[in-house]
Design a protein around this motif. Sequence first.
Motif, PDB file in Angstrom:
ATOM      1  N   SER A 192      57.253  51.810  59.711  1.00 50.28           N
ATOM      2  CA  SER A 192      58.303  52.429  59.714  1.00 50.28           C
ATOM      3  C   SER A 192      58.778  51.860  59.212  1.00 50.28           C
ATOM      4  O   SER A 192      59.921  52.911  57.992  1.00 50.28           O
ATOM      5  CB  SER A 192      58.842  52.662  61.227  1.00 50.28           C
ATOM      6  OG  SER A 192      58.133  53.794  61.673  1.00 50.28           O
ATOM      7  N   ALA A 193      59.129  50.790  59.014  1.00 47.12           N
ATOM      8  CA  ALA A 193      60.107  50.239  58.259  1.00 47.12           C
ATOM      9  C   ALA A 193      60.046  49.938  56.785  1.00 47.12           C
ATOM     10  O   ALA A 193      61.336  50.106  56.345  1.00 47.12           O
ATOM     11  CB  ALA A 193      59.753  48.589  58.574  1.00 47.12           C
ATOM     12  N   VAL A 194      58.821  50.578  56.472  1.00 47.32           N
ATOM     13  CA  VAL A 194      58.874  50.118  54.721  1.00 47.32           C
ATOM     14  C   VAL A 194      59.873  51.385  54.465  1.00 47.32           C
ATOM     15  O   VAL A 194      60.009  51.909  53.282  1.00 47.32           O
ATOM     16  CB  VAL A 194      57.555  50.275  53.707  1.00 47.32           C
ATOM     17  CG1 VAL A 194      57.261  50.620  52.748  1.00 47.32           C
ATOM     18  CG2 VAL A 194      56.805  48.726  54.831  1.00 47.32           C
ATOM     19  N   ALA A 195      59.641  52.726  55.213  1.00 47.25           N
ATOM     20  CA  ALA A 195      60.064  54.356  54.483  1.00 47.25           C
ATOM     21  C   ALA A 195      61.690  54.371  55.176  1.00 47.25           C
ATOM     22  O   ALA A 195      62.098  54.673  54.452  1.00 47.25           O
ATOM     23  CB  ALA A 195      58.867  55.455  55.879  1.00 47.25           C
ATOM     24  N   ALA A 196      61.408  54.334  56.291  1.00 48.41           N
ATOM     25  CA  ALA A 196      63.191  53.556  56.586  1.00 48.41           C
ATOM     26  C   ALA A 196      63.840  52.946  55.159  1.00 48.41           C
ATOM     27  O   ALA A 196      64.786  53.158  55.025  1.00 48.41           O
ATOM     28  CB  ALA A 196      63.543  52.170  57.681  1.00 48.41           C
ATOM     29  N   ALA A 197      63.503  51.975  54.969  1.00 46.83           N
ATOM     30  CA  ALA A 197      64.133  50.671  54.102  1.00 46.83           C
ATOM     31  C   ALA A 197      64.090  52.091  52.749  1.00 46.83           C
ATOM     32  O   ALA A 197      65.075  52.265  51.399  1.00 46.83           O
ATOM     33  CB  ALA A 197      63.457  49.932  53.036  1.00 46.83           C
ATOM     34  N   ARG A 198      63.083  52.677  52.403  1.00 46.74           N
ATOM     35  CA  ARG A 198      63.207  54.008  51.122  1.00 46.74           C
ATOM     36  C   ARG A 198      64.249  55.294  51.014  1.00 46.74           C
ATOM     37  O   ARG A 198      65.271  55.158  50.908  1.00 46.74           O
ATOM     38  CB  ARG A 198      61.554  54.303  50.692  1.00 46.74           C
ATOM     39  CG  ARG A 198      61.333  54.999  49.871  1.00 46.74           C
ATOM     40  CD  ARG A 198      59.912  55.716  50.281  1.00 46.74           C
ATOM     41  NE  ARG A 198      60.253  57.067  48.872  1.00 46.74           N
ATOM     42  CZ  ARG A 198      60.154  58.190  49.221  1.00 46.74           C
ATOM     43  NH1 ARG A 198      60.661  58.128  50.195  1.00 46.74           N
ATOM     44  NH2 ARG A 198      60.233  59.014  47.972  1.00 46.74           N
ATOM     45  N   ALA A 199      63.786  55.564  52.261  1.00 50.32           N
ATOM     46  CA  ALA A 199      65.023  56.440  53.540  1.00 50.32           C
ATOM     47  C   ALA A 199      66.303  56.114  53.150  1.00 50.32           C
ATOM     48  O   ALA A 199      67.178  56.664  52.729  1.00 50.32           O
ATOM     49  CB  ALA A 199      64.897  57.046  54.831  1.00 50.32           C
ATOM     50  N   ALA A 200      66.876  54.945  53.806  1.00 55.03           N
ATOM     51  CA  ALA A 200      67.966  54.014  53.049  1.00 55.03           C
ATOM     52  C   ALA A 200      68.703  53.735  52.397  1.00 55.03           C
ATOM     53  O   ALA A 200      69.896  54.214  52.114  1.00 55.03           O
ATOM     54  CB  ALA A 200      67.934  52.594  53.853  1.00 55.03           C
ATOM     55  N   TYR A 201      67.957  53.466  51.176  1.00 58.07           N
ATOM     56  CA  TYR A 201      68.204  53.447  50.140  1.00 58.07           C
ATOM     57  C   TYR A 201      69.083  55.053  48.896  1.00 58.07           C
ATOM     58  O   TYR A 201      69.383  54.667  48.245  1.00 58.07           O
ATOM     59  CB  TYR A 201      66.843  52.953  49.214  1.00 58.07           C
ATOM     60  CG  TYR A 201      67.586  52.357  47.615  1.00 58.07           C
ATOM     61  CD1 TYR A 201      67.991  51.405  47.544  1.00 58.07           C
ATOM     62  CD2 TYR A 201      66.948  53.337  46.837  1.00 58.07           C
ATOM     63  CE1 TYR A 201      68.600  51.065  46.293  1.00 58.07           C
ATOM     64  CE2 TYR A 201      67.109  52.693  45.190  1.00 58.07           C
ATOM     65  CZ  TYR A 201      67.907  51.995  45.156  1.00 58.07           C
ATOM     66  OH  TYR A 201      67.882  51.340  43.933  1.00 58.07           O
ATOM     67  N   ILE A 202      67.694  56.115  49.621  1.00 56.96           N
ATOM     68  CA  ILE A 202      68.644  57.370  48.711  1.00 56.96           C
ATOM     69  C   ILE A 202      69.780  57.724  49.651  1.00 56.96           C
ATOM     70  O   ILE A 202      70.390  58.406  48.931  1.00 56.96           O
ATOM     71  CB  ILE A 202      67.795  58.120  49.616  1.00 56.96           C
ATOM     72  CG1 ILE A 202      65.835  58.048  48.263  1.00 56.96           C
ATOM     73  CG2 ILE A 202      67.438  59.765  49.431  1.00 56.96           C
ATOM     74  CD1 ILE A 202      65.069  58.642  49.290  1.00 56.96           C
ATOM     75  N   GLY A 203      69.688  57.401  51.089  1.00 57.50           N
ATOM     76  CA  GLY A 203      71.210  57.459  51.812  1.00 57.50           C
ATOM     77  C   GLY A 203      72.534  56.729  51.457  1.00 57.50           C
ATOM     78  O   GLY A 203      73.019  56.936  51.573  1.00 57.50           O
TER      79      GLY A 203
END
Lengths: 443, 443
Positions: free
Chosen positions: B175-186
Amino acid sequence: MNAADPLGLPVTVPSTALFTDRYELTMVQAALRAGTAHRRAAFEVFTRRLPEGRRYGVLAGTGRVLDAVTNFRFGSEELDFLRERGVVDEPTLDWLAGYRFSGSVHGYPEGEVYFPGSPVLRVEGTFAECVVLETVILSILNHDSAVAAAASRMAVAAAGRRLTEMGARRTHELSAVAAARAAYIGGFDATSDLAAGFRYGIPTSGTSAHAFTLLHDTERDAFTAQVSSMGRGTTLLVDTYDVAEAVRTAVEVAGPELGAVRIDSGDLLLLAHRVRHQLDELGAHDTRIVVTSDLDEYAIASLAAAPVDAYGVGTQLVTGSGHPTCSMVYKLVARADSDDPAAPLRPVAKKSMGGKLSIGGVKWAARELDGDGTAAAEVIGTGEIPAELAGQELTVELVRAGEVLAREPLEVPRERHRRARAGLPLSAAQLSRGEPVLPTRYA
Amino acid sequence: MNAADPLGLPVTVPSTALFTDRYELTMVQAALRAGTAHRRAAFEVFTRRLPEGRRYGVLAGTGRVLDAVTNFRFGSEELDFLRERGVVDEPTLDWLAGYRFSGSVHGYPEGEVYFPGSPVLRVEGTFAECVVLETVILSILNHDSAVAAAASRMAVAAAGRRLTEMGARRTHELSAVAAARAAYIGGFDATSDLAAGFRYGIPTSGTSAHAFTLLHDTERDAFTAQVSSMGRGTTLLVDTYDVAEAVRTAVEVAGPELGAVRIDSGDLLLLAHRVRHQLDELGAHDTRIVVTSDLDEYAIASLAAAPVDAYGVGTQLVTGSGHPTCSMVYKLVARADSDDPAAPLRPVAKKSMGGKLSIGGVKWAARELDGDGTAAAEVIGTGEIPAELAGQELTVELVRAGEVLAREPLEVPRERHRRARAGLPLSAAQLSRGEPVLPTRYA
């Protein structure tokens, strides 16, 4: 943009070594250069508090931690990435290339309950070999224990009725697998998630969704298709159109041998009573009722008097029922003054600020019992454990000289949790907000 | 107990095909037998409501969905598991063995904002090939969009100051890896998570933790070790003991060229002012101040007037700031009456119960603008899009006949989100609870 194959798996990280915050590796670099990296050290995992109002914590993820430690290896792909991005220097890359955890791990056994301050895991070795494990250990324990705690409360509320975890769609696809595992430890009986069945052998369940009914020209067509394929023992979903009509059709199609009906919306208390009455009138006395609509431990408890046979729980389970993570930390509690392997460990602690309690030194923990054998206090101390508590010691040895000592089938932590919860004061079963059921006492 | 190697990676699922609820496959089995599996169908992903009080949603995960669809393949390991556990019958296993998604996917482009009812993704093909994708698509979009929405609010609050995602330890390691990706988009600028750097090329950052200071005999030793290894431009952590003393030592060790100091506890507003004053007095005018203690969008906003240069955000980011999942659903909205590929699609919908709004039919969506070019409404309809809205259509084609049409580097959805948010009414930037900033209008 991307060191991995863009058409590979959604995450193609070939080992656990990069589930790591960058600063763990830069600390190793600086410590290697300063000559302090090989000082012996002890790190402990604990939480300063339970989520607000919770009575106990449930430790889950330890088995996954053991896998993560074993698989913490820097291969050429990882090293190339670190080199290209300039994360650490060449001496550090050399050290990482040879990384094998060679230290020891002690901890509460998986499924055990815990309280503020409980030292649920202790990692000992050189500073460098221990510090790099921080991120992945915390990721696993903080996630899995959050789900297990919610599962345990739901299991208490369900009071023996069957519980199925079905939250995969509400959380990251791999969190979902770990969540199903943690839920099973916390007391759930099955999961909807096939990957969790594949990876951990957890029983899987599920039959059909509203889309299946909508695919067919009539609800009767859908039920007939399902029963002829899955047998009369299947579970039919009865709330796509009109529940009473669906129940009538379901029993007409499957006969009174129909396994179960599932209700996924509406006033579950009212509907369960109505549907039970209708099923009984239709002679389907053994047809079970499964409910699955936005449940949490409170909704489950509120259905205790309803004729419900099984619950399916999604969102609130995999998001920890309001507390999607624990606040476990991984703190250096002792270290040697030199890299002599025989140098004694000296307690260390950050200065307390803003109410953050930090106690230096390697800790033991024991659960004190009252005269009836019920848990009375979580007792934590440094140094030698008092003789009268030695029989109640909580910590066990998990890894010795880098070797995992024992792996457990999931049934073991699941049963351990059941026993640990049963050994707590009765107030542990209260869902209402309150203090931890055991005080933490520092000996 | 375990179909996978117990010493393999923590999760050794070799394709995305098992990130699937069991009922998706049993529905295929029943539909194959009933002759309805190959009816053409359209499924839409949407949410009935935003999390309470939120002004807009942020779509993230679309790129991961495209990977997941591409990698949805049943190999021999998956098929053996399904056979051994009796999940589905042999004709279904045969069909799964040949599974390749051959349909189409349309959706909002990643990073776009969305509102209640927005059809953020539409999957068309045969019922069977579409229904099996439900679970993994929802897992990805519900998780990633929850994190992106929190990130976007934090980016608004930070008003241009640098934001680093550092929540890996508070969520499942993947999740952390996907969360970092989503946070970057955000709107985040960097992540602490090396796996996110490895997989997605997101910039990583981080230097040291309290353990590094505690490892050394004095704070000065620790700072000296760090500066000599990482250079004067590094970030020194100054709250292990006494902040003022640490800042003095830090500038003595690194000189006024010191890159930054990090404060991880205490009253950040007060400390930031004091530390800025002290740094300036010491001549370290360019030394930045990074704060990282339990931040969320409100804490970030409250520090707007403080001399803070950068924020590191963990727990509240990766747990969606109170809303760790979205409530997106994947609903059959239309299907053919026969498996003739030319048969027209007919709208279908579950009967509305308990306030669940379901509108049948394939939908278009457009964002209506006011005279200034600011978004005024989310307009959704079935049939032909009105000519006056055709220029504002939101949906794009993502997959045609099973082929992904385009993959984007993460900078594209990140920039798209920035523009989409900038095009919303000013009230979108309010952190206070309120209604969605755009009304959803059904044409």
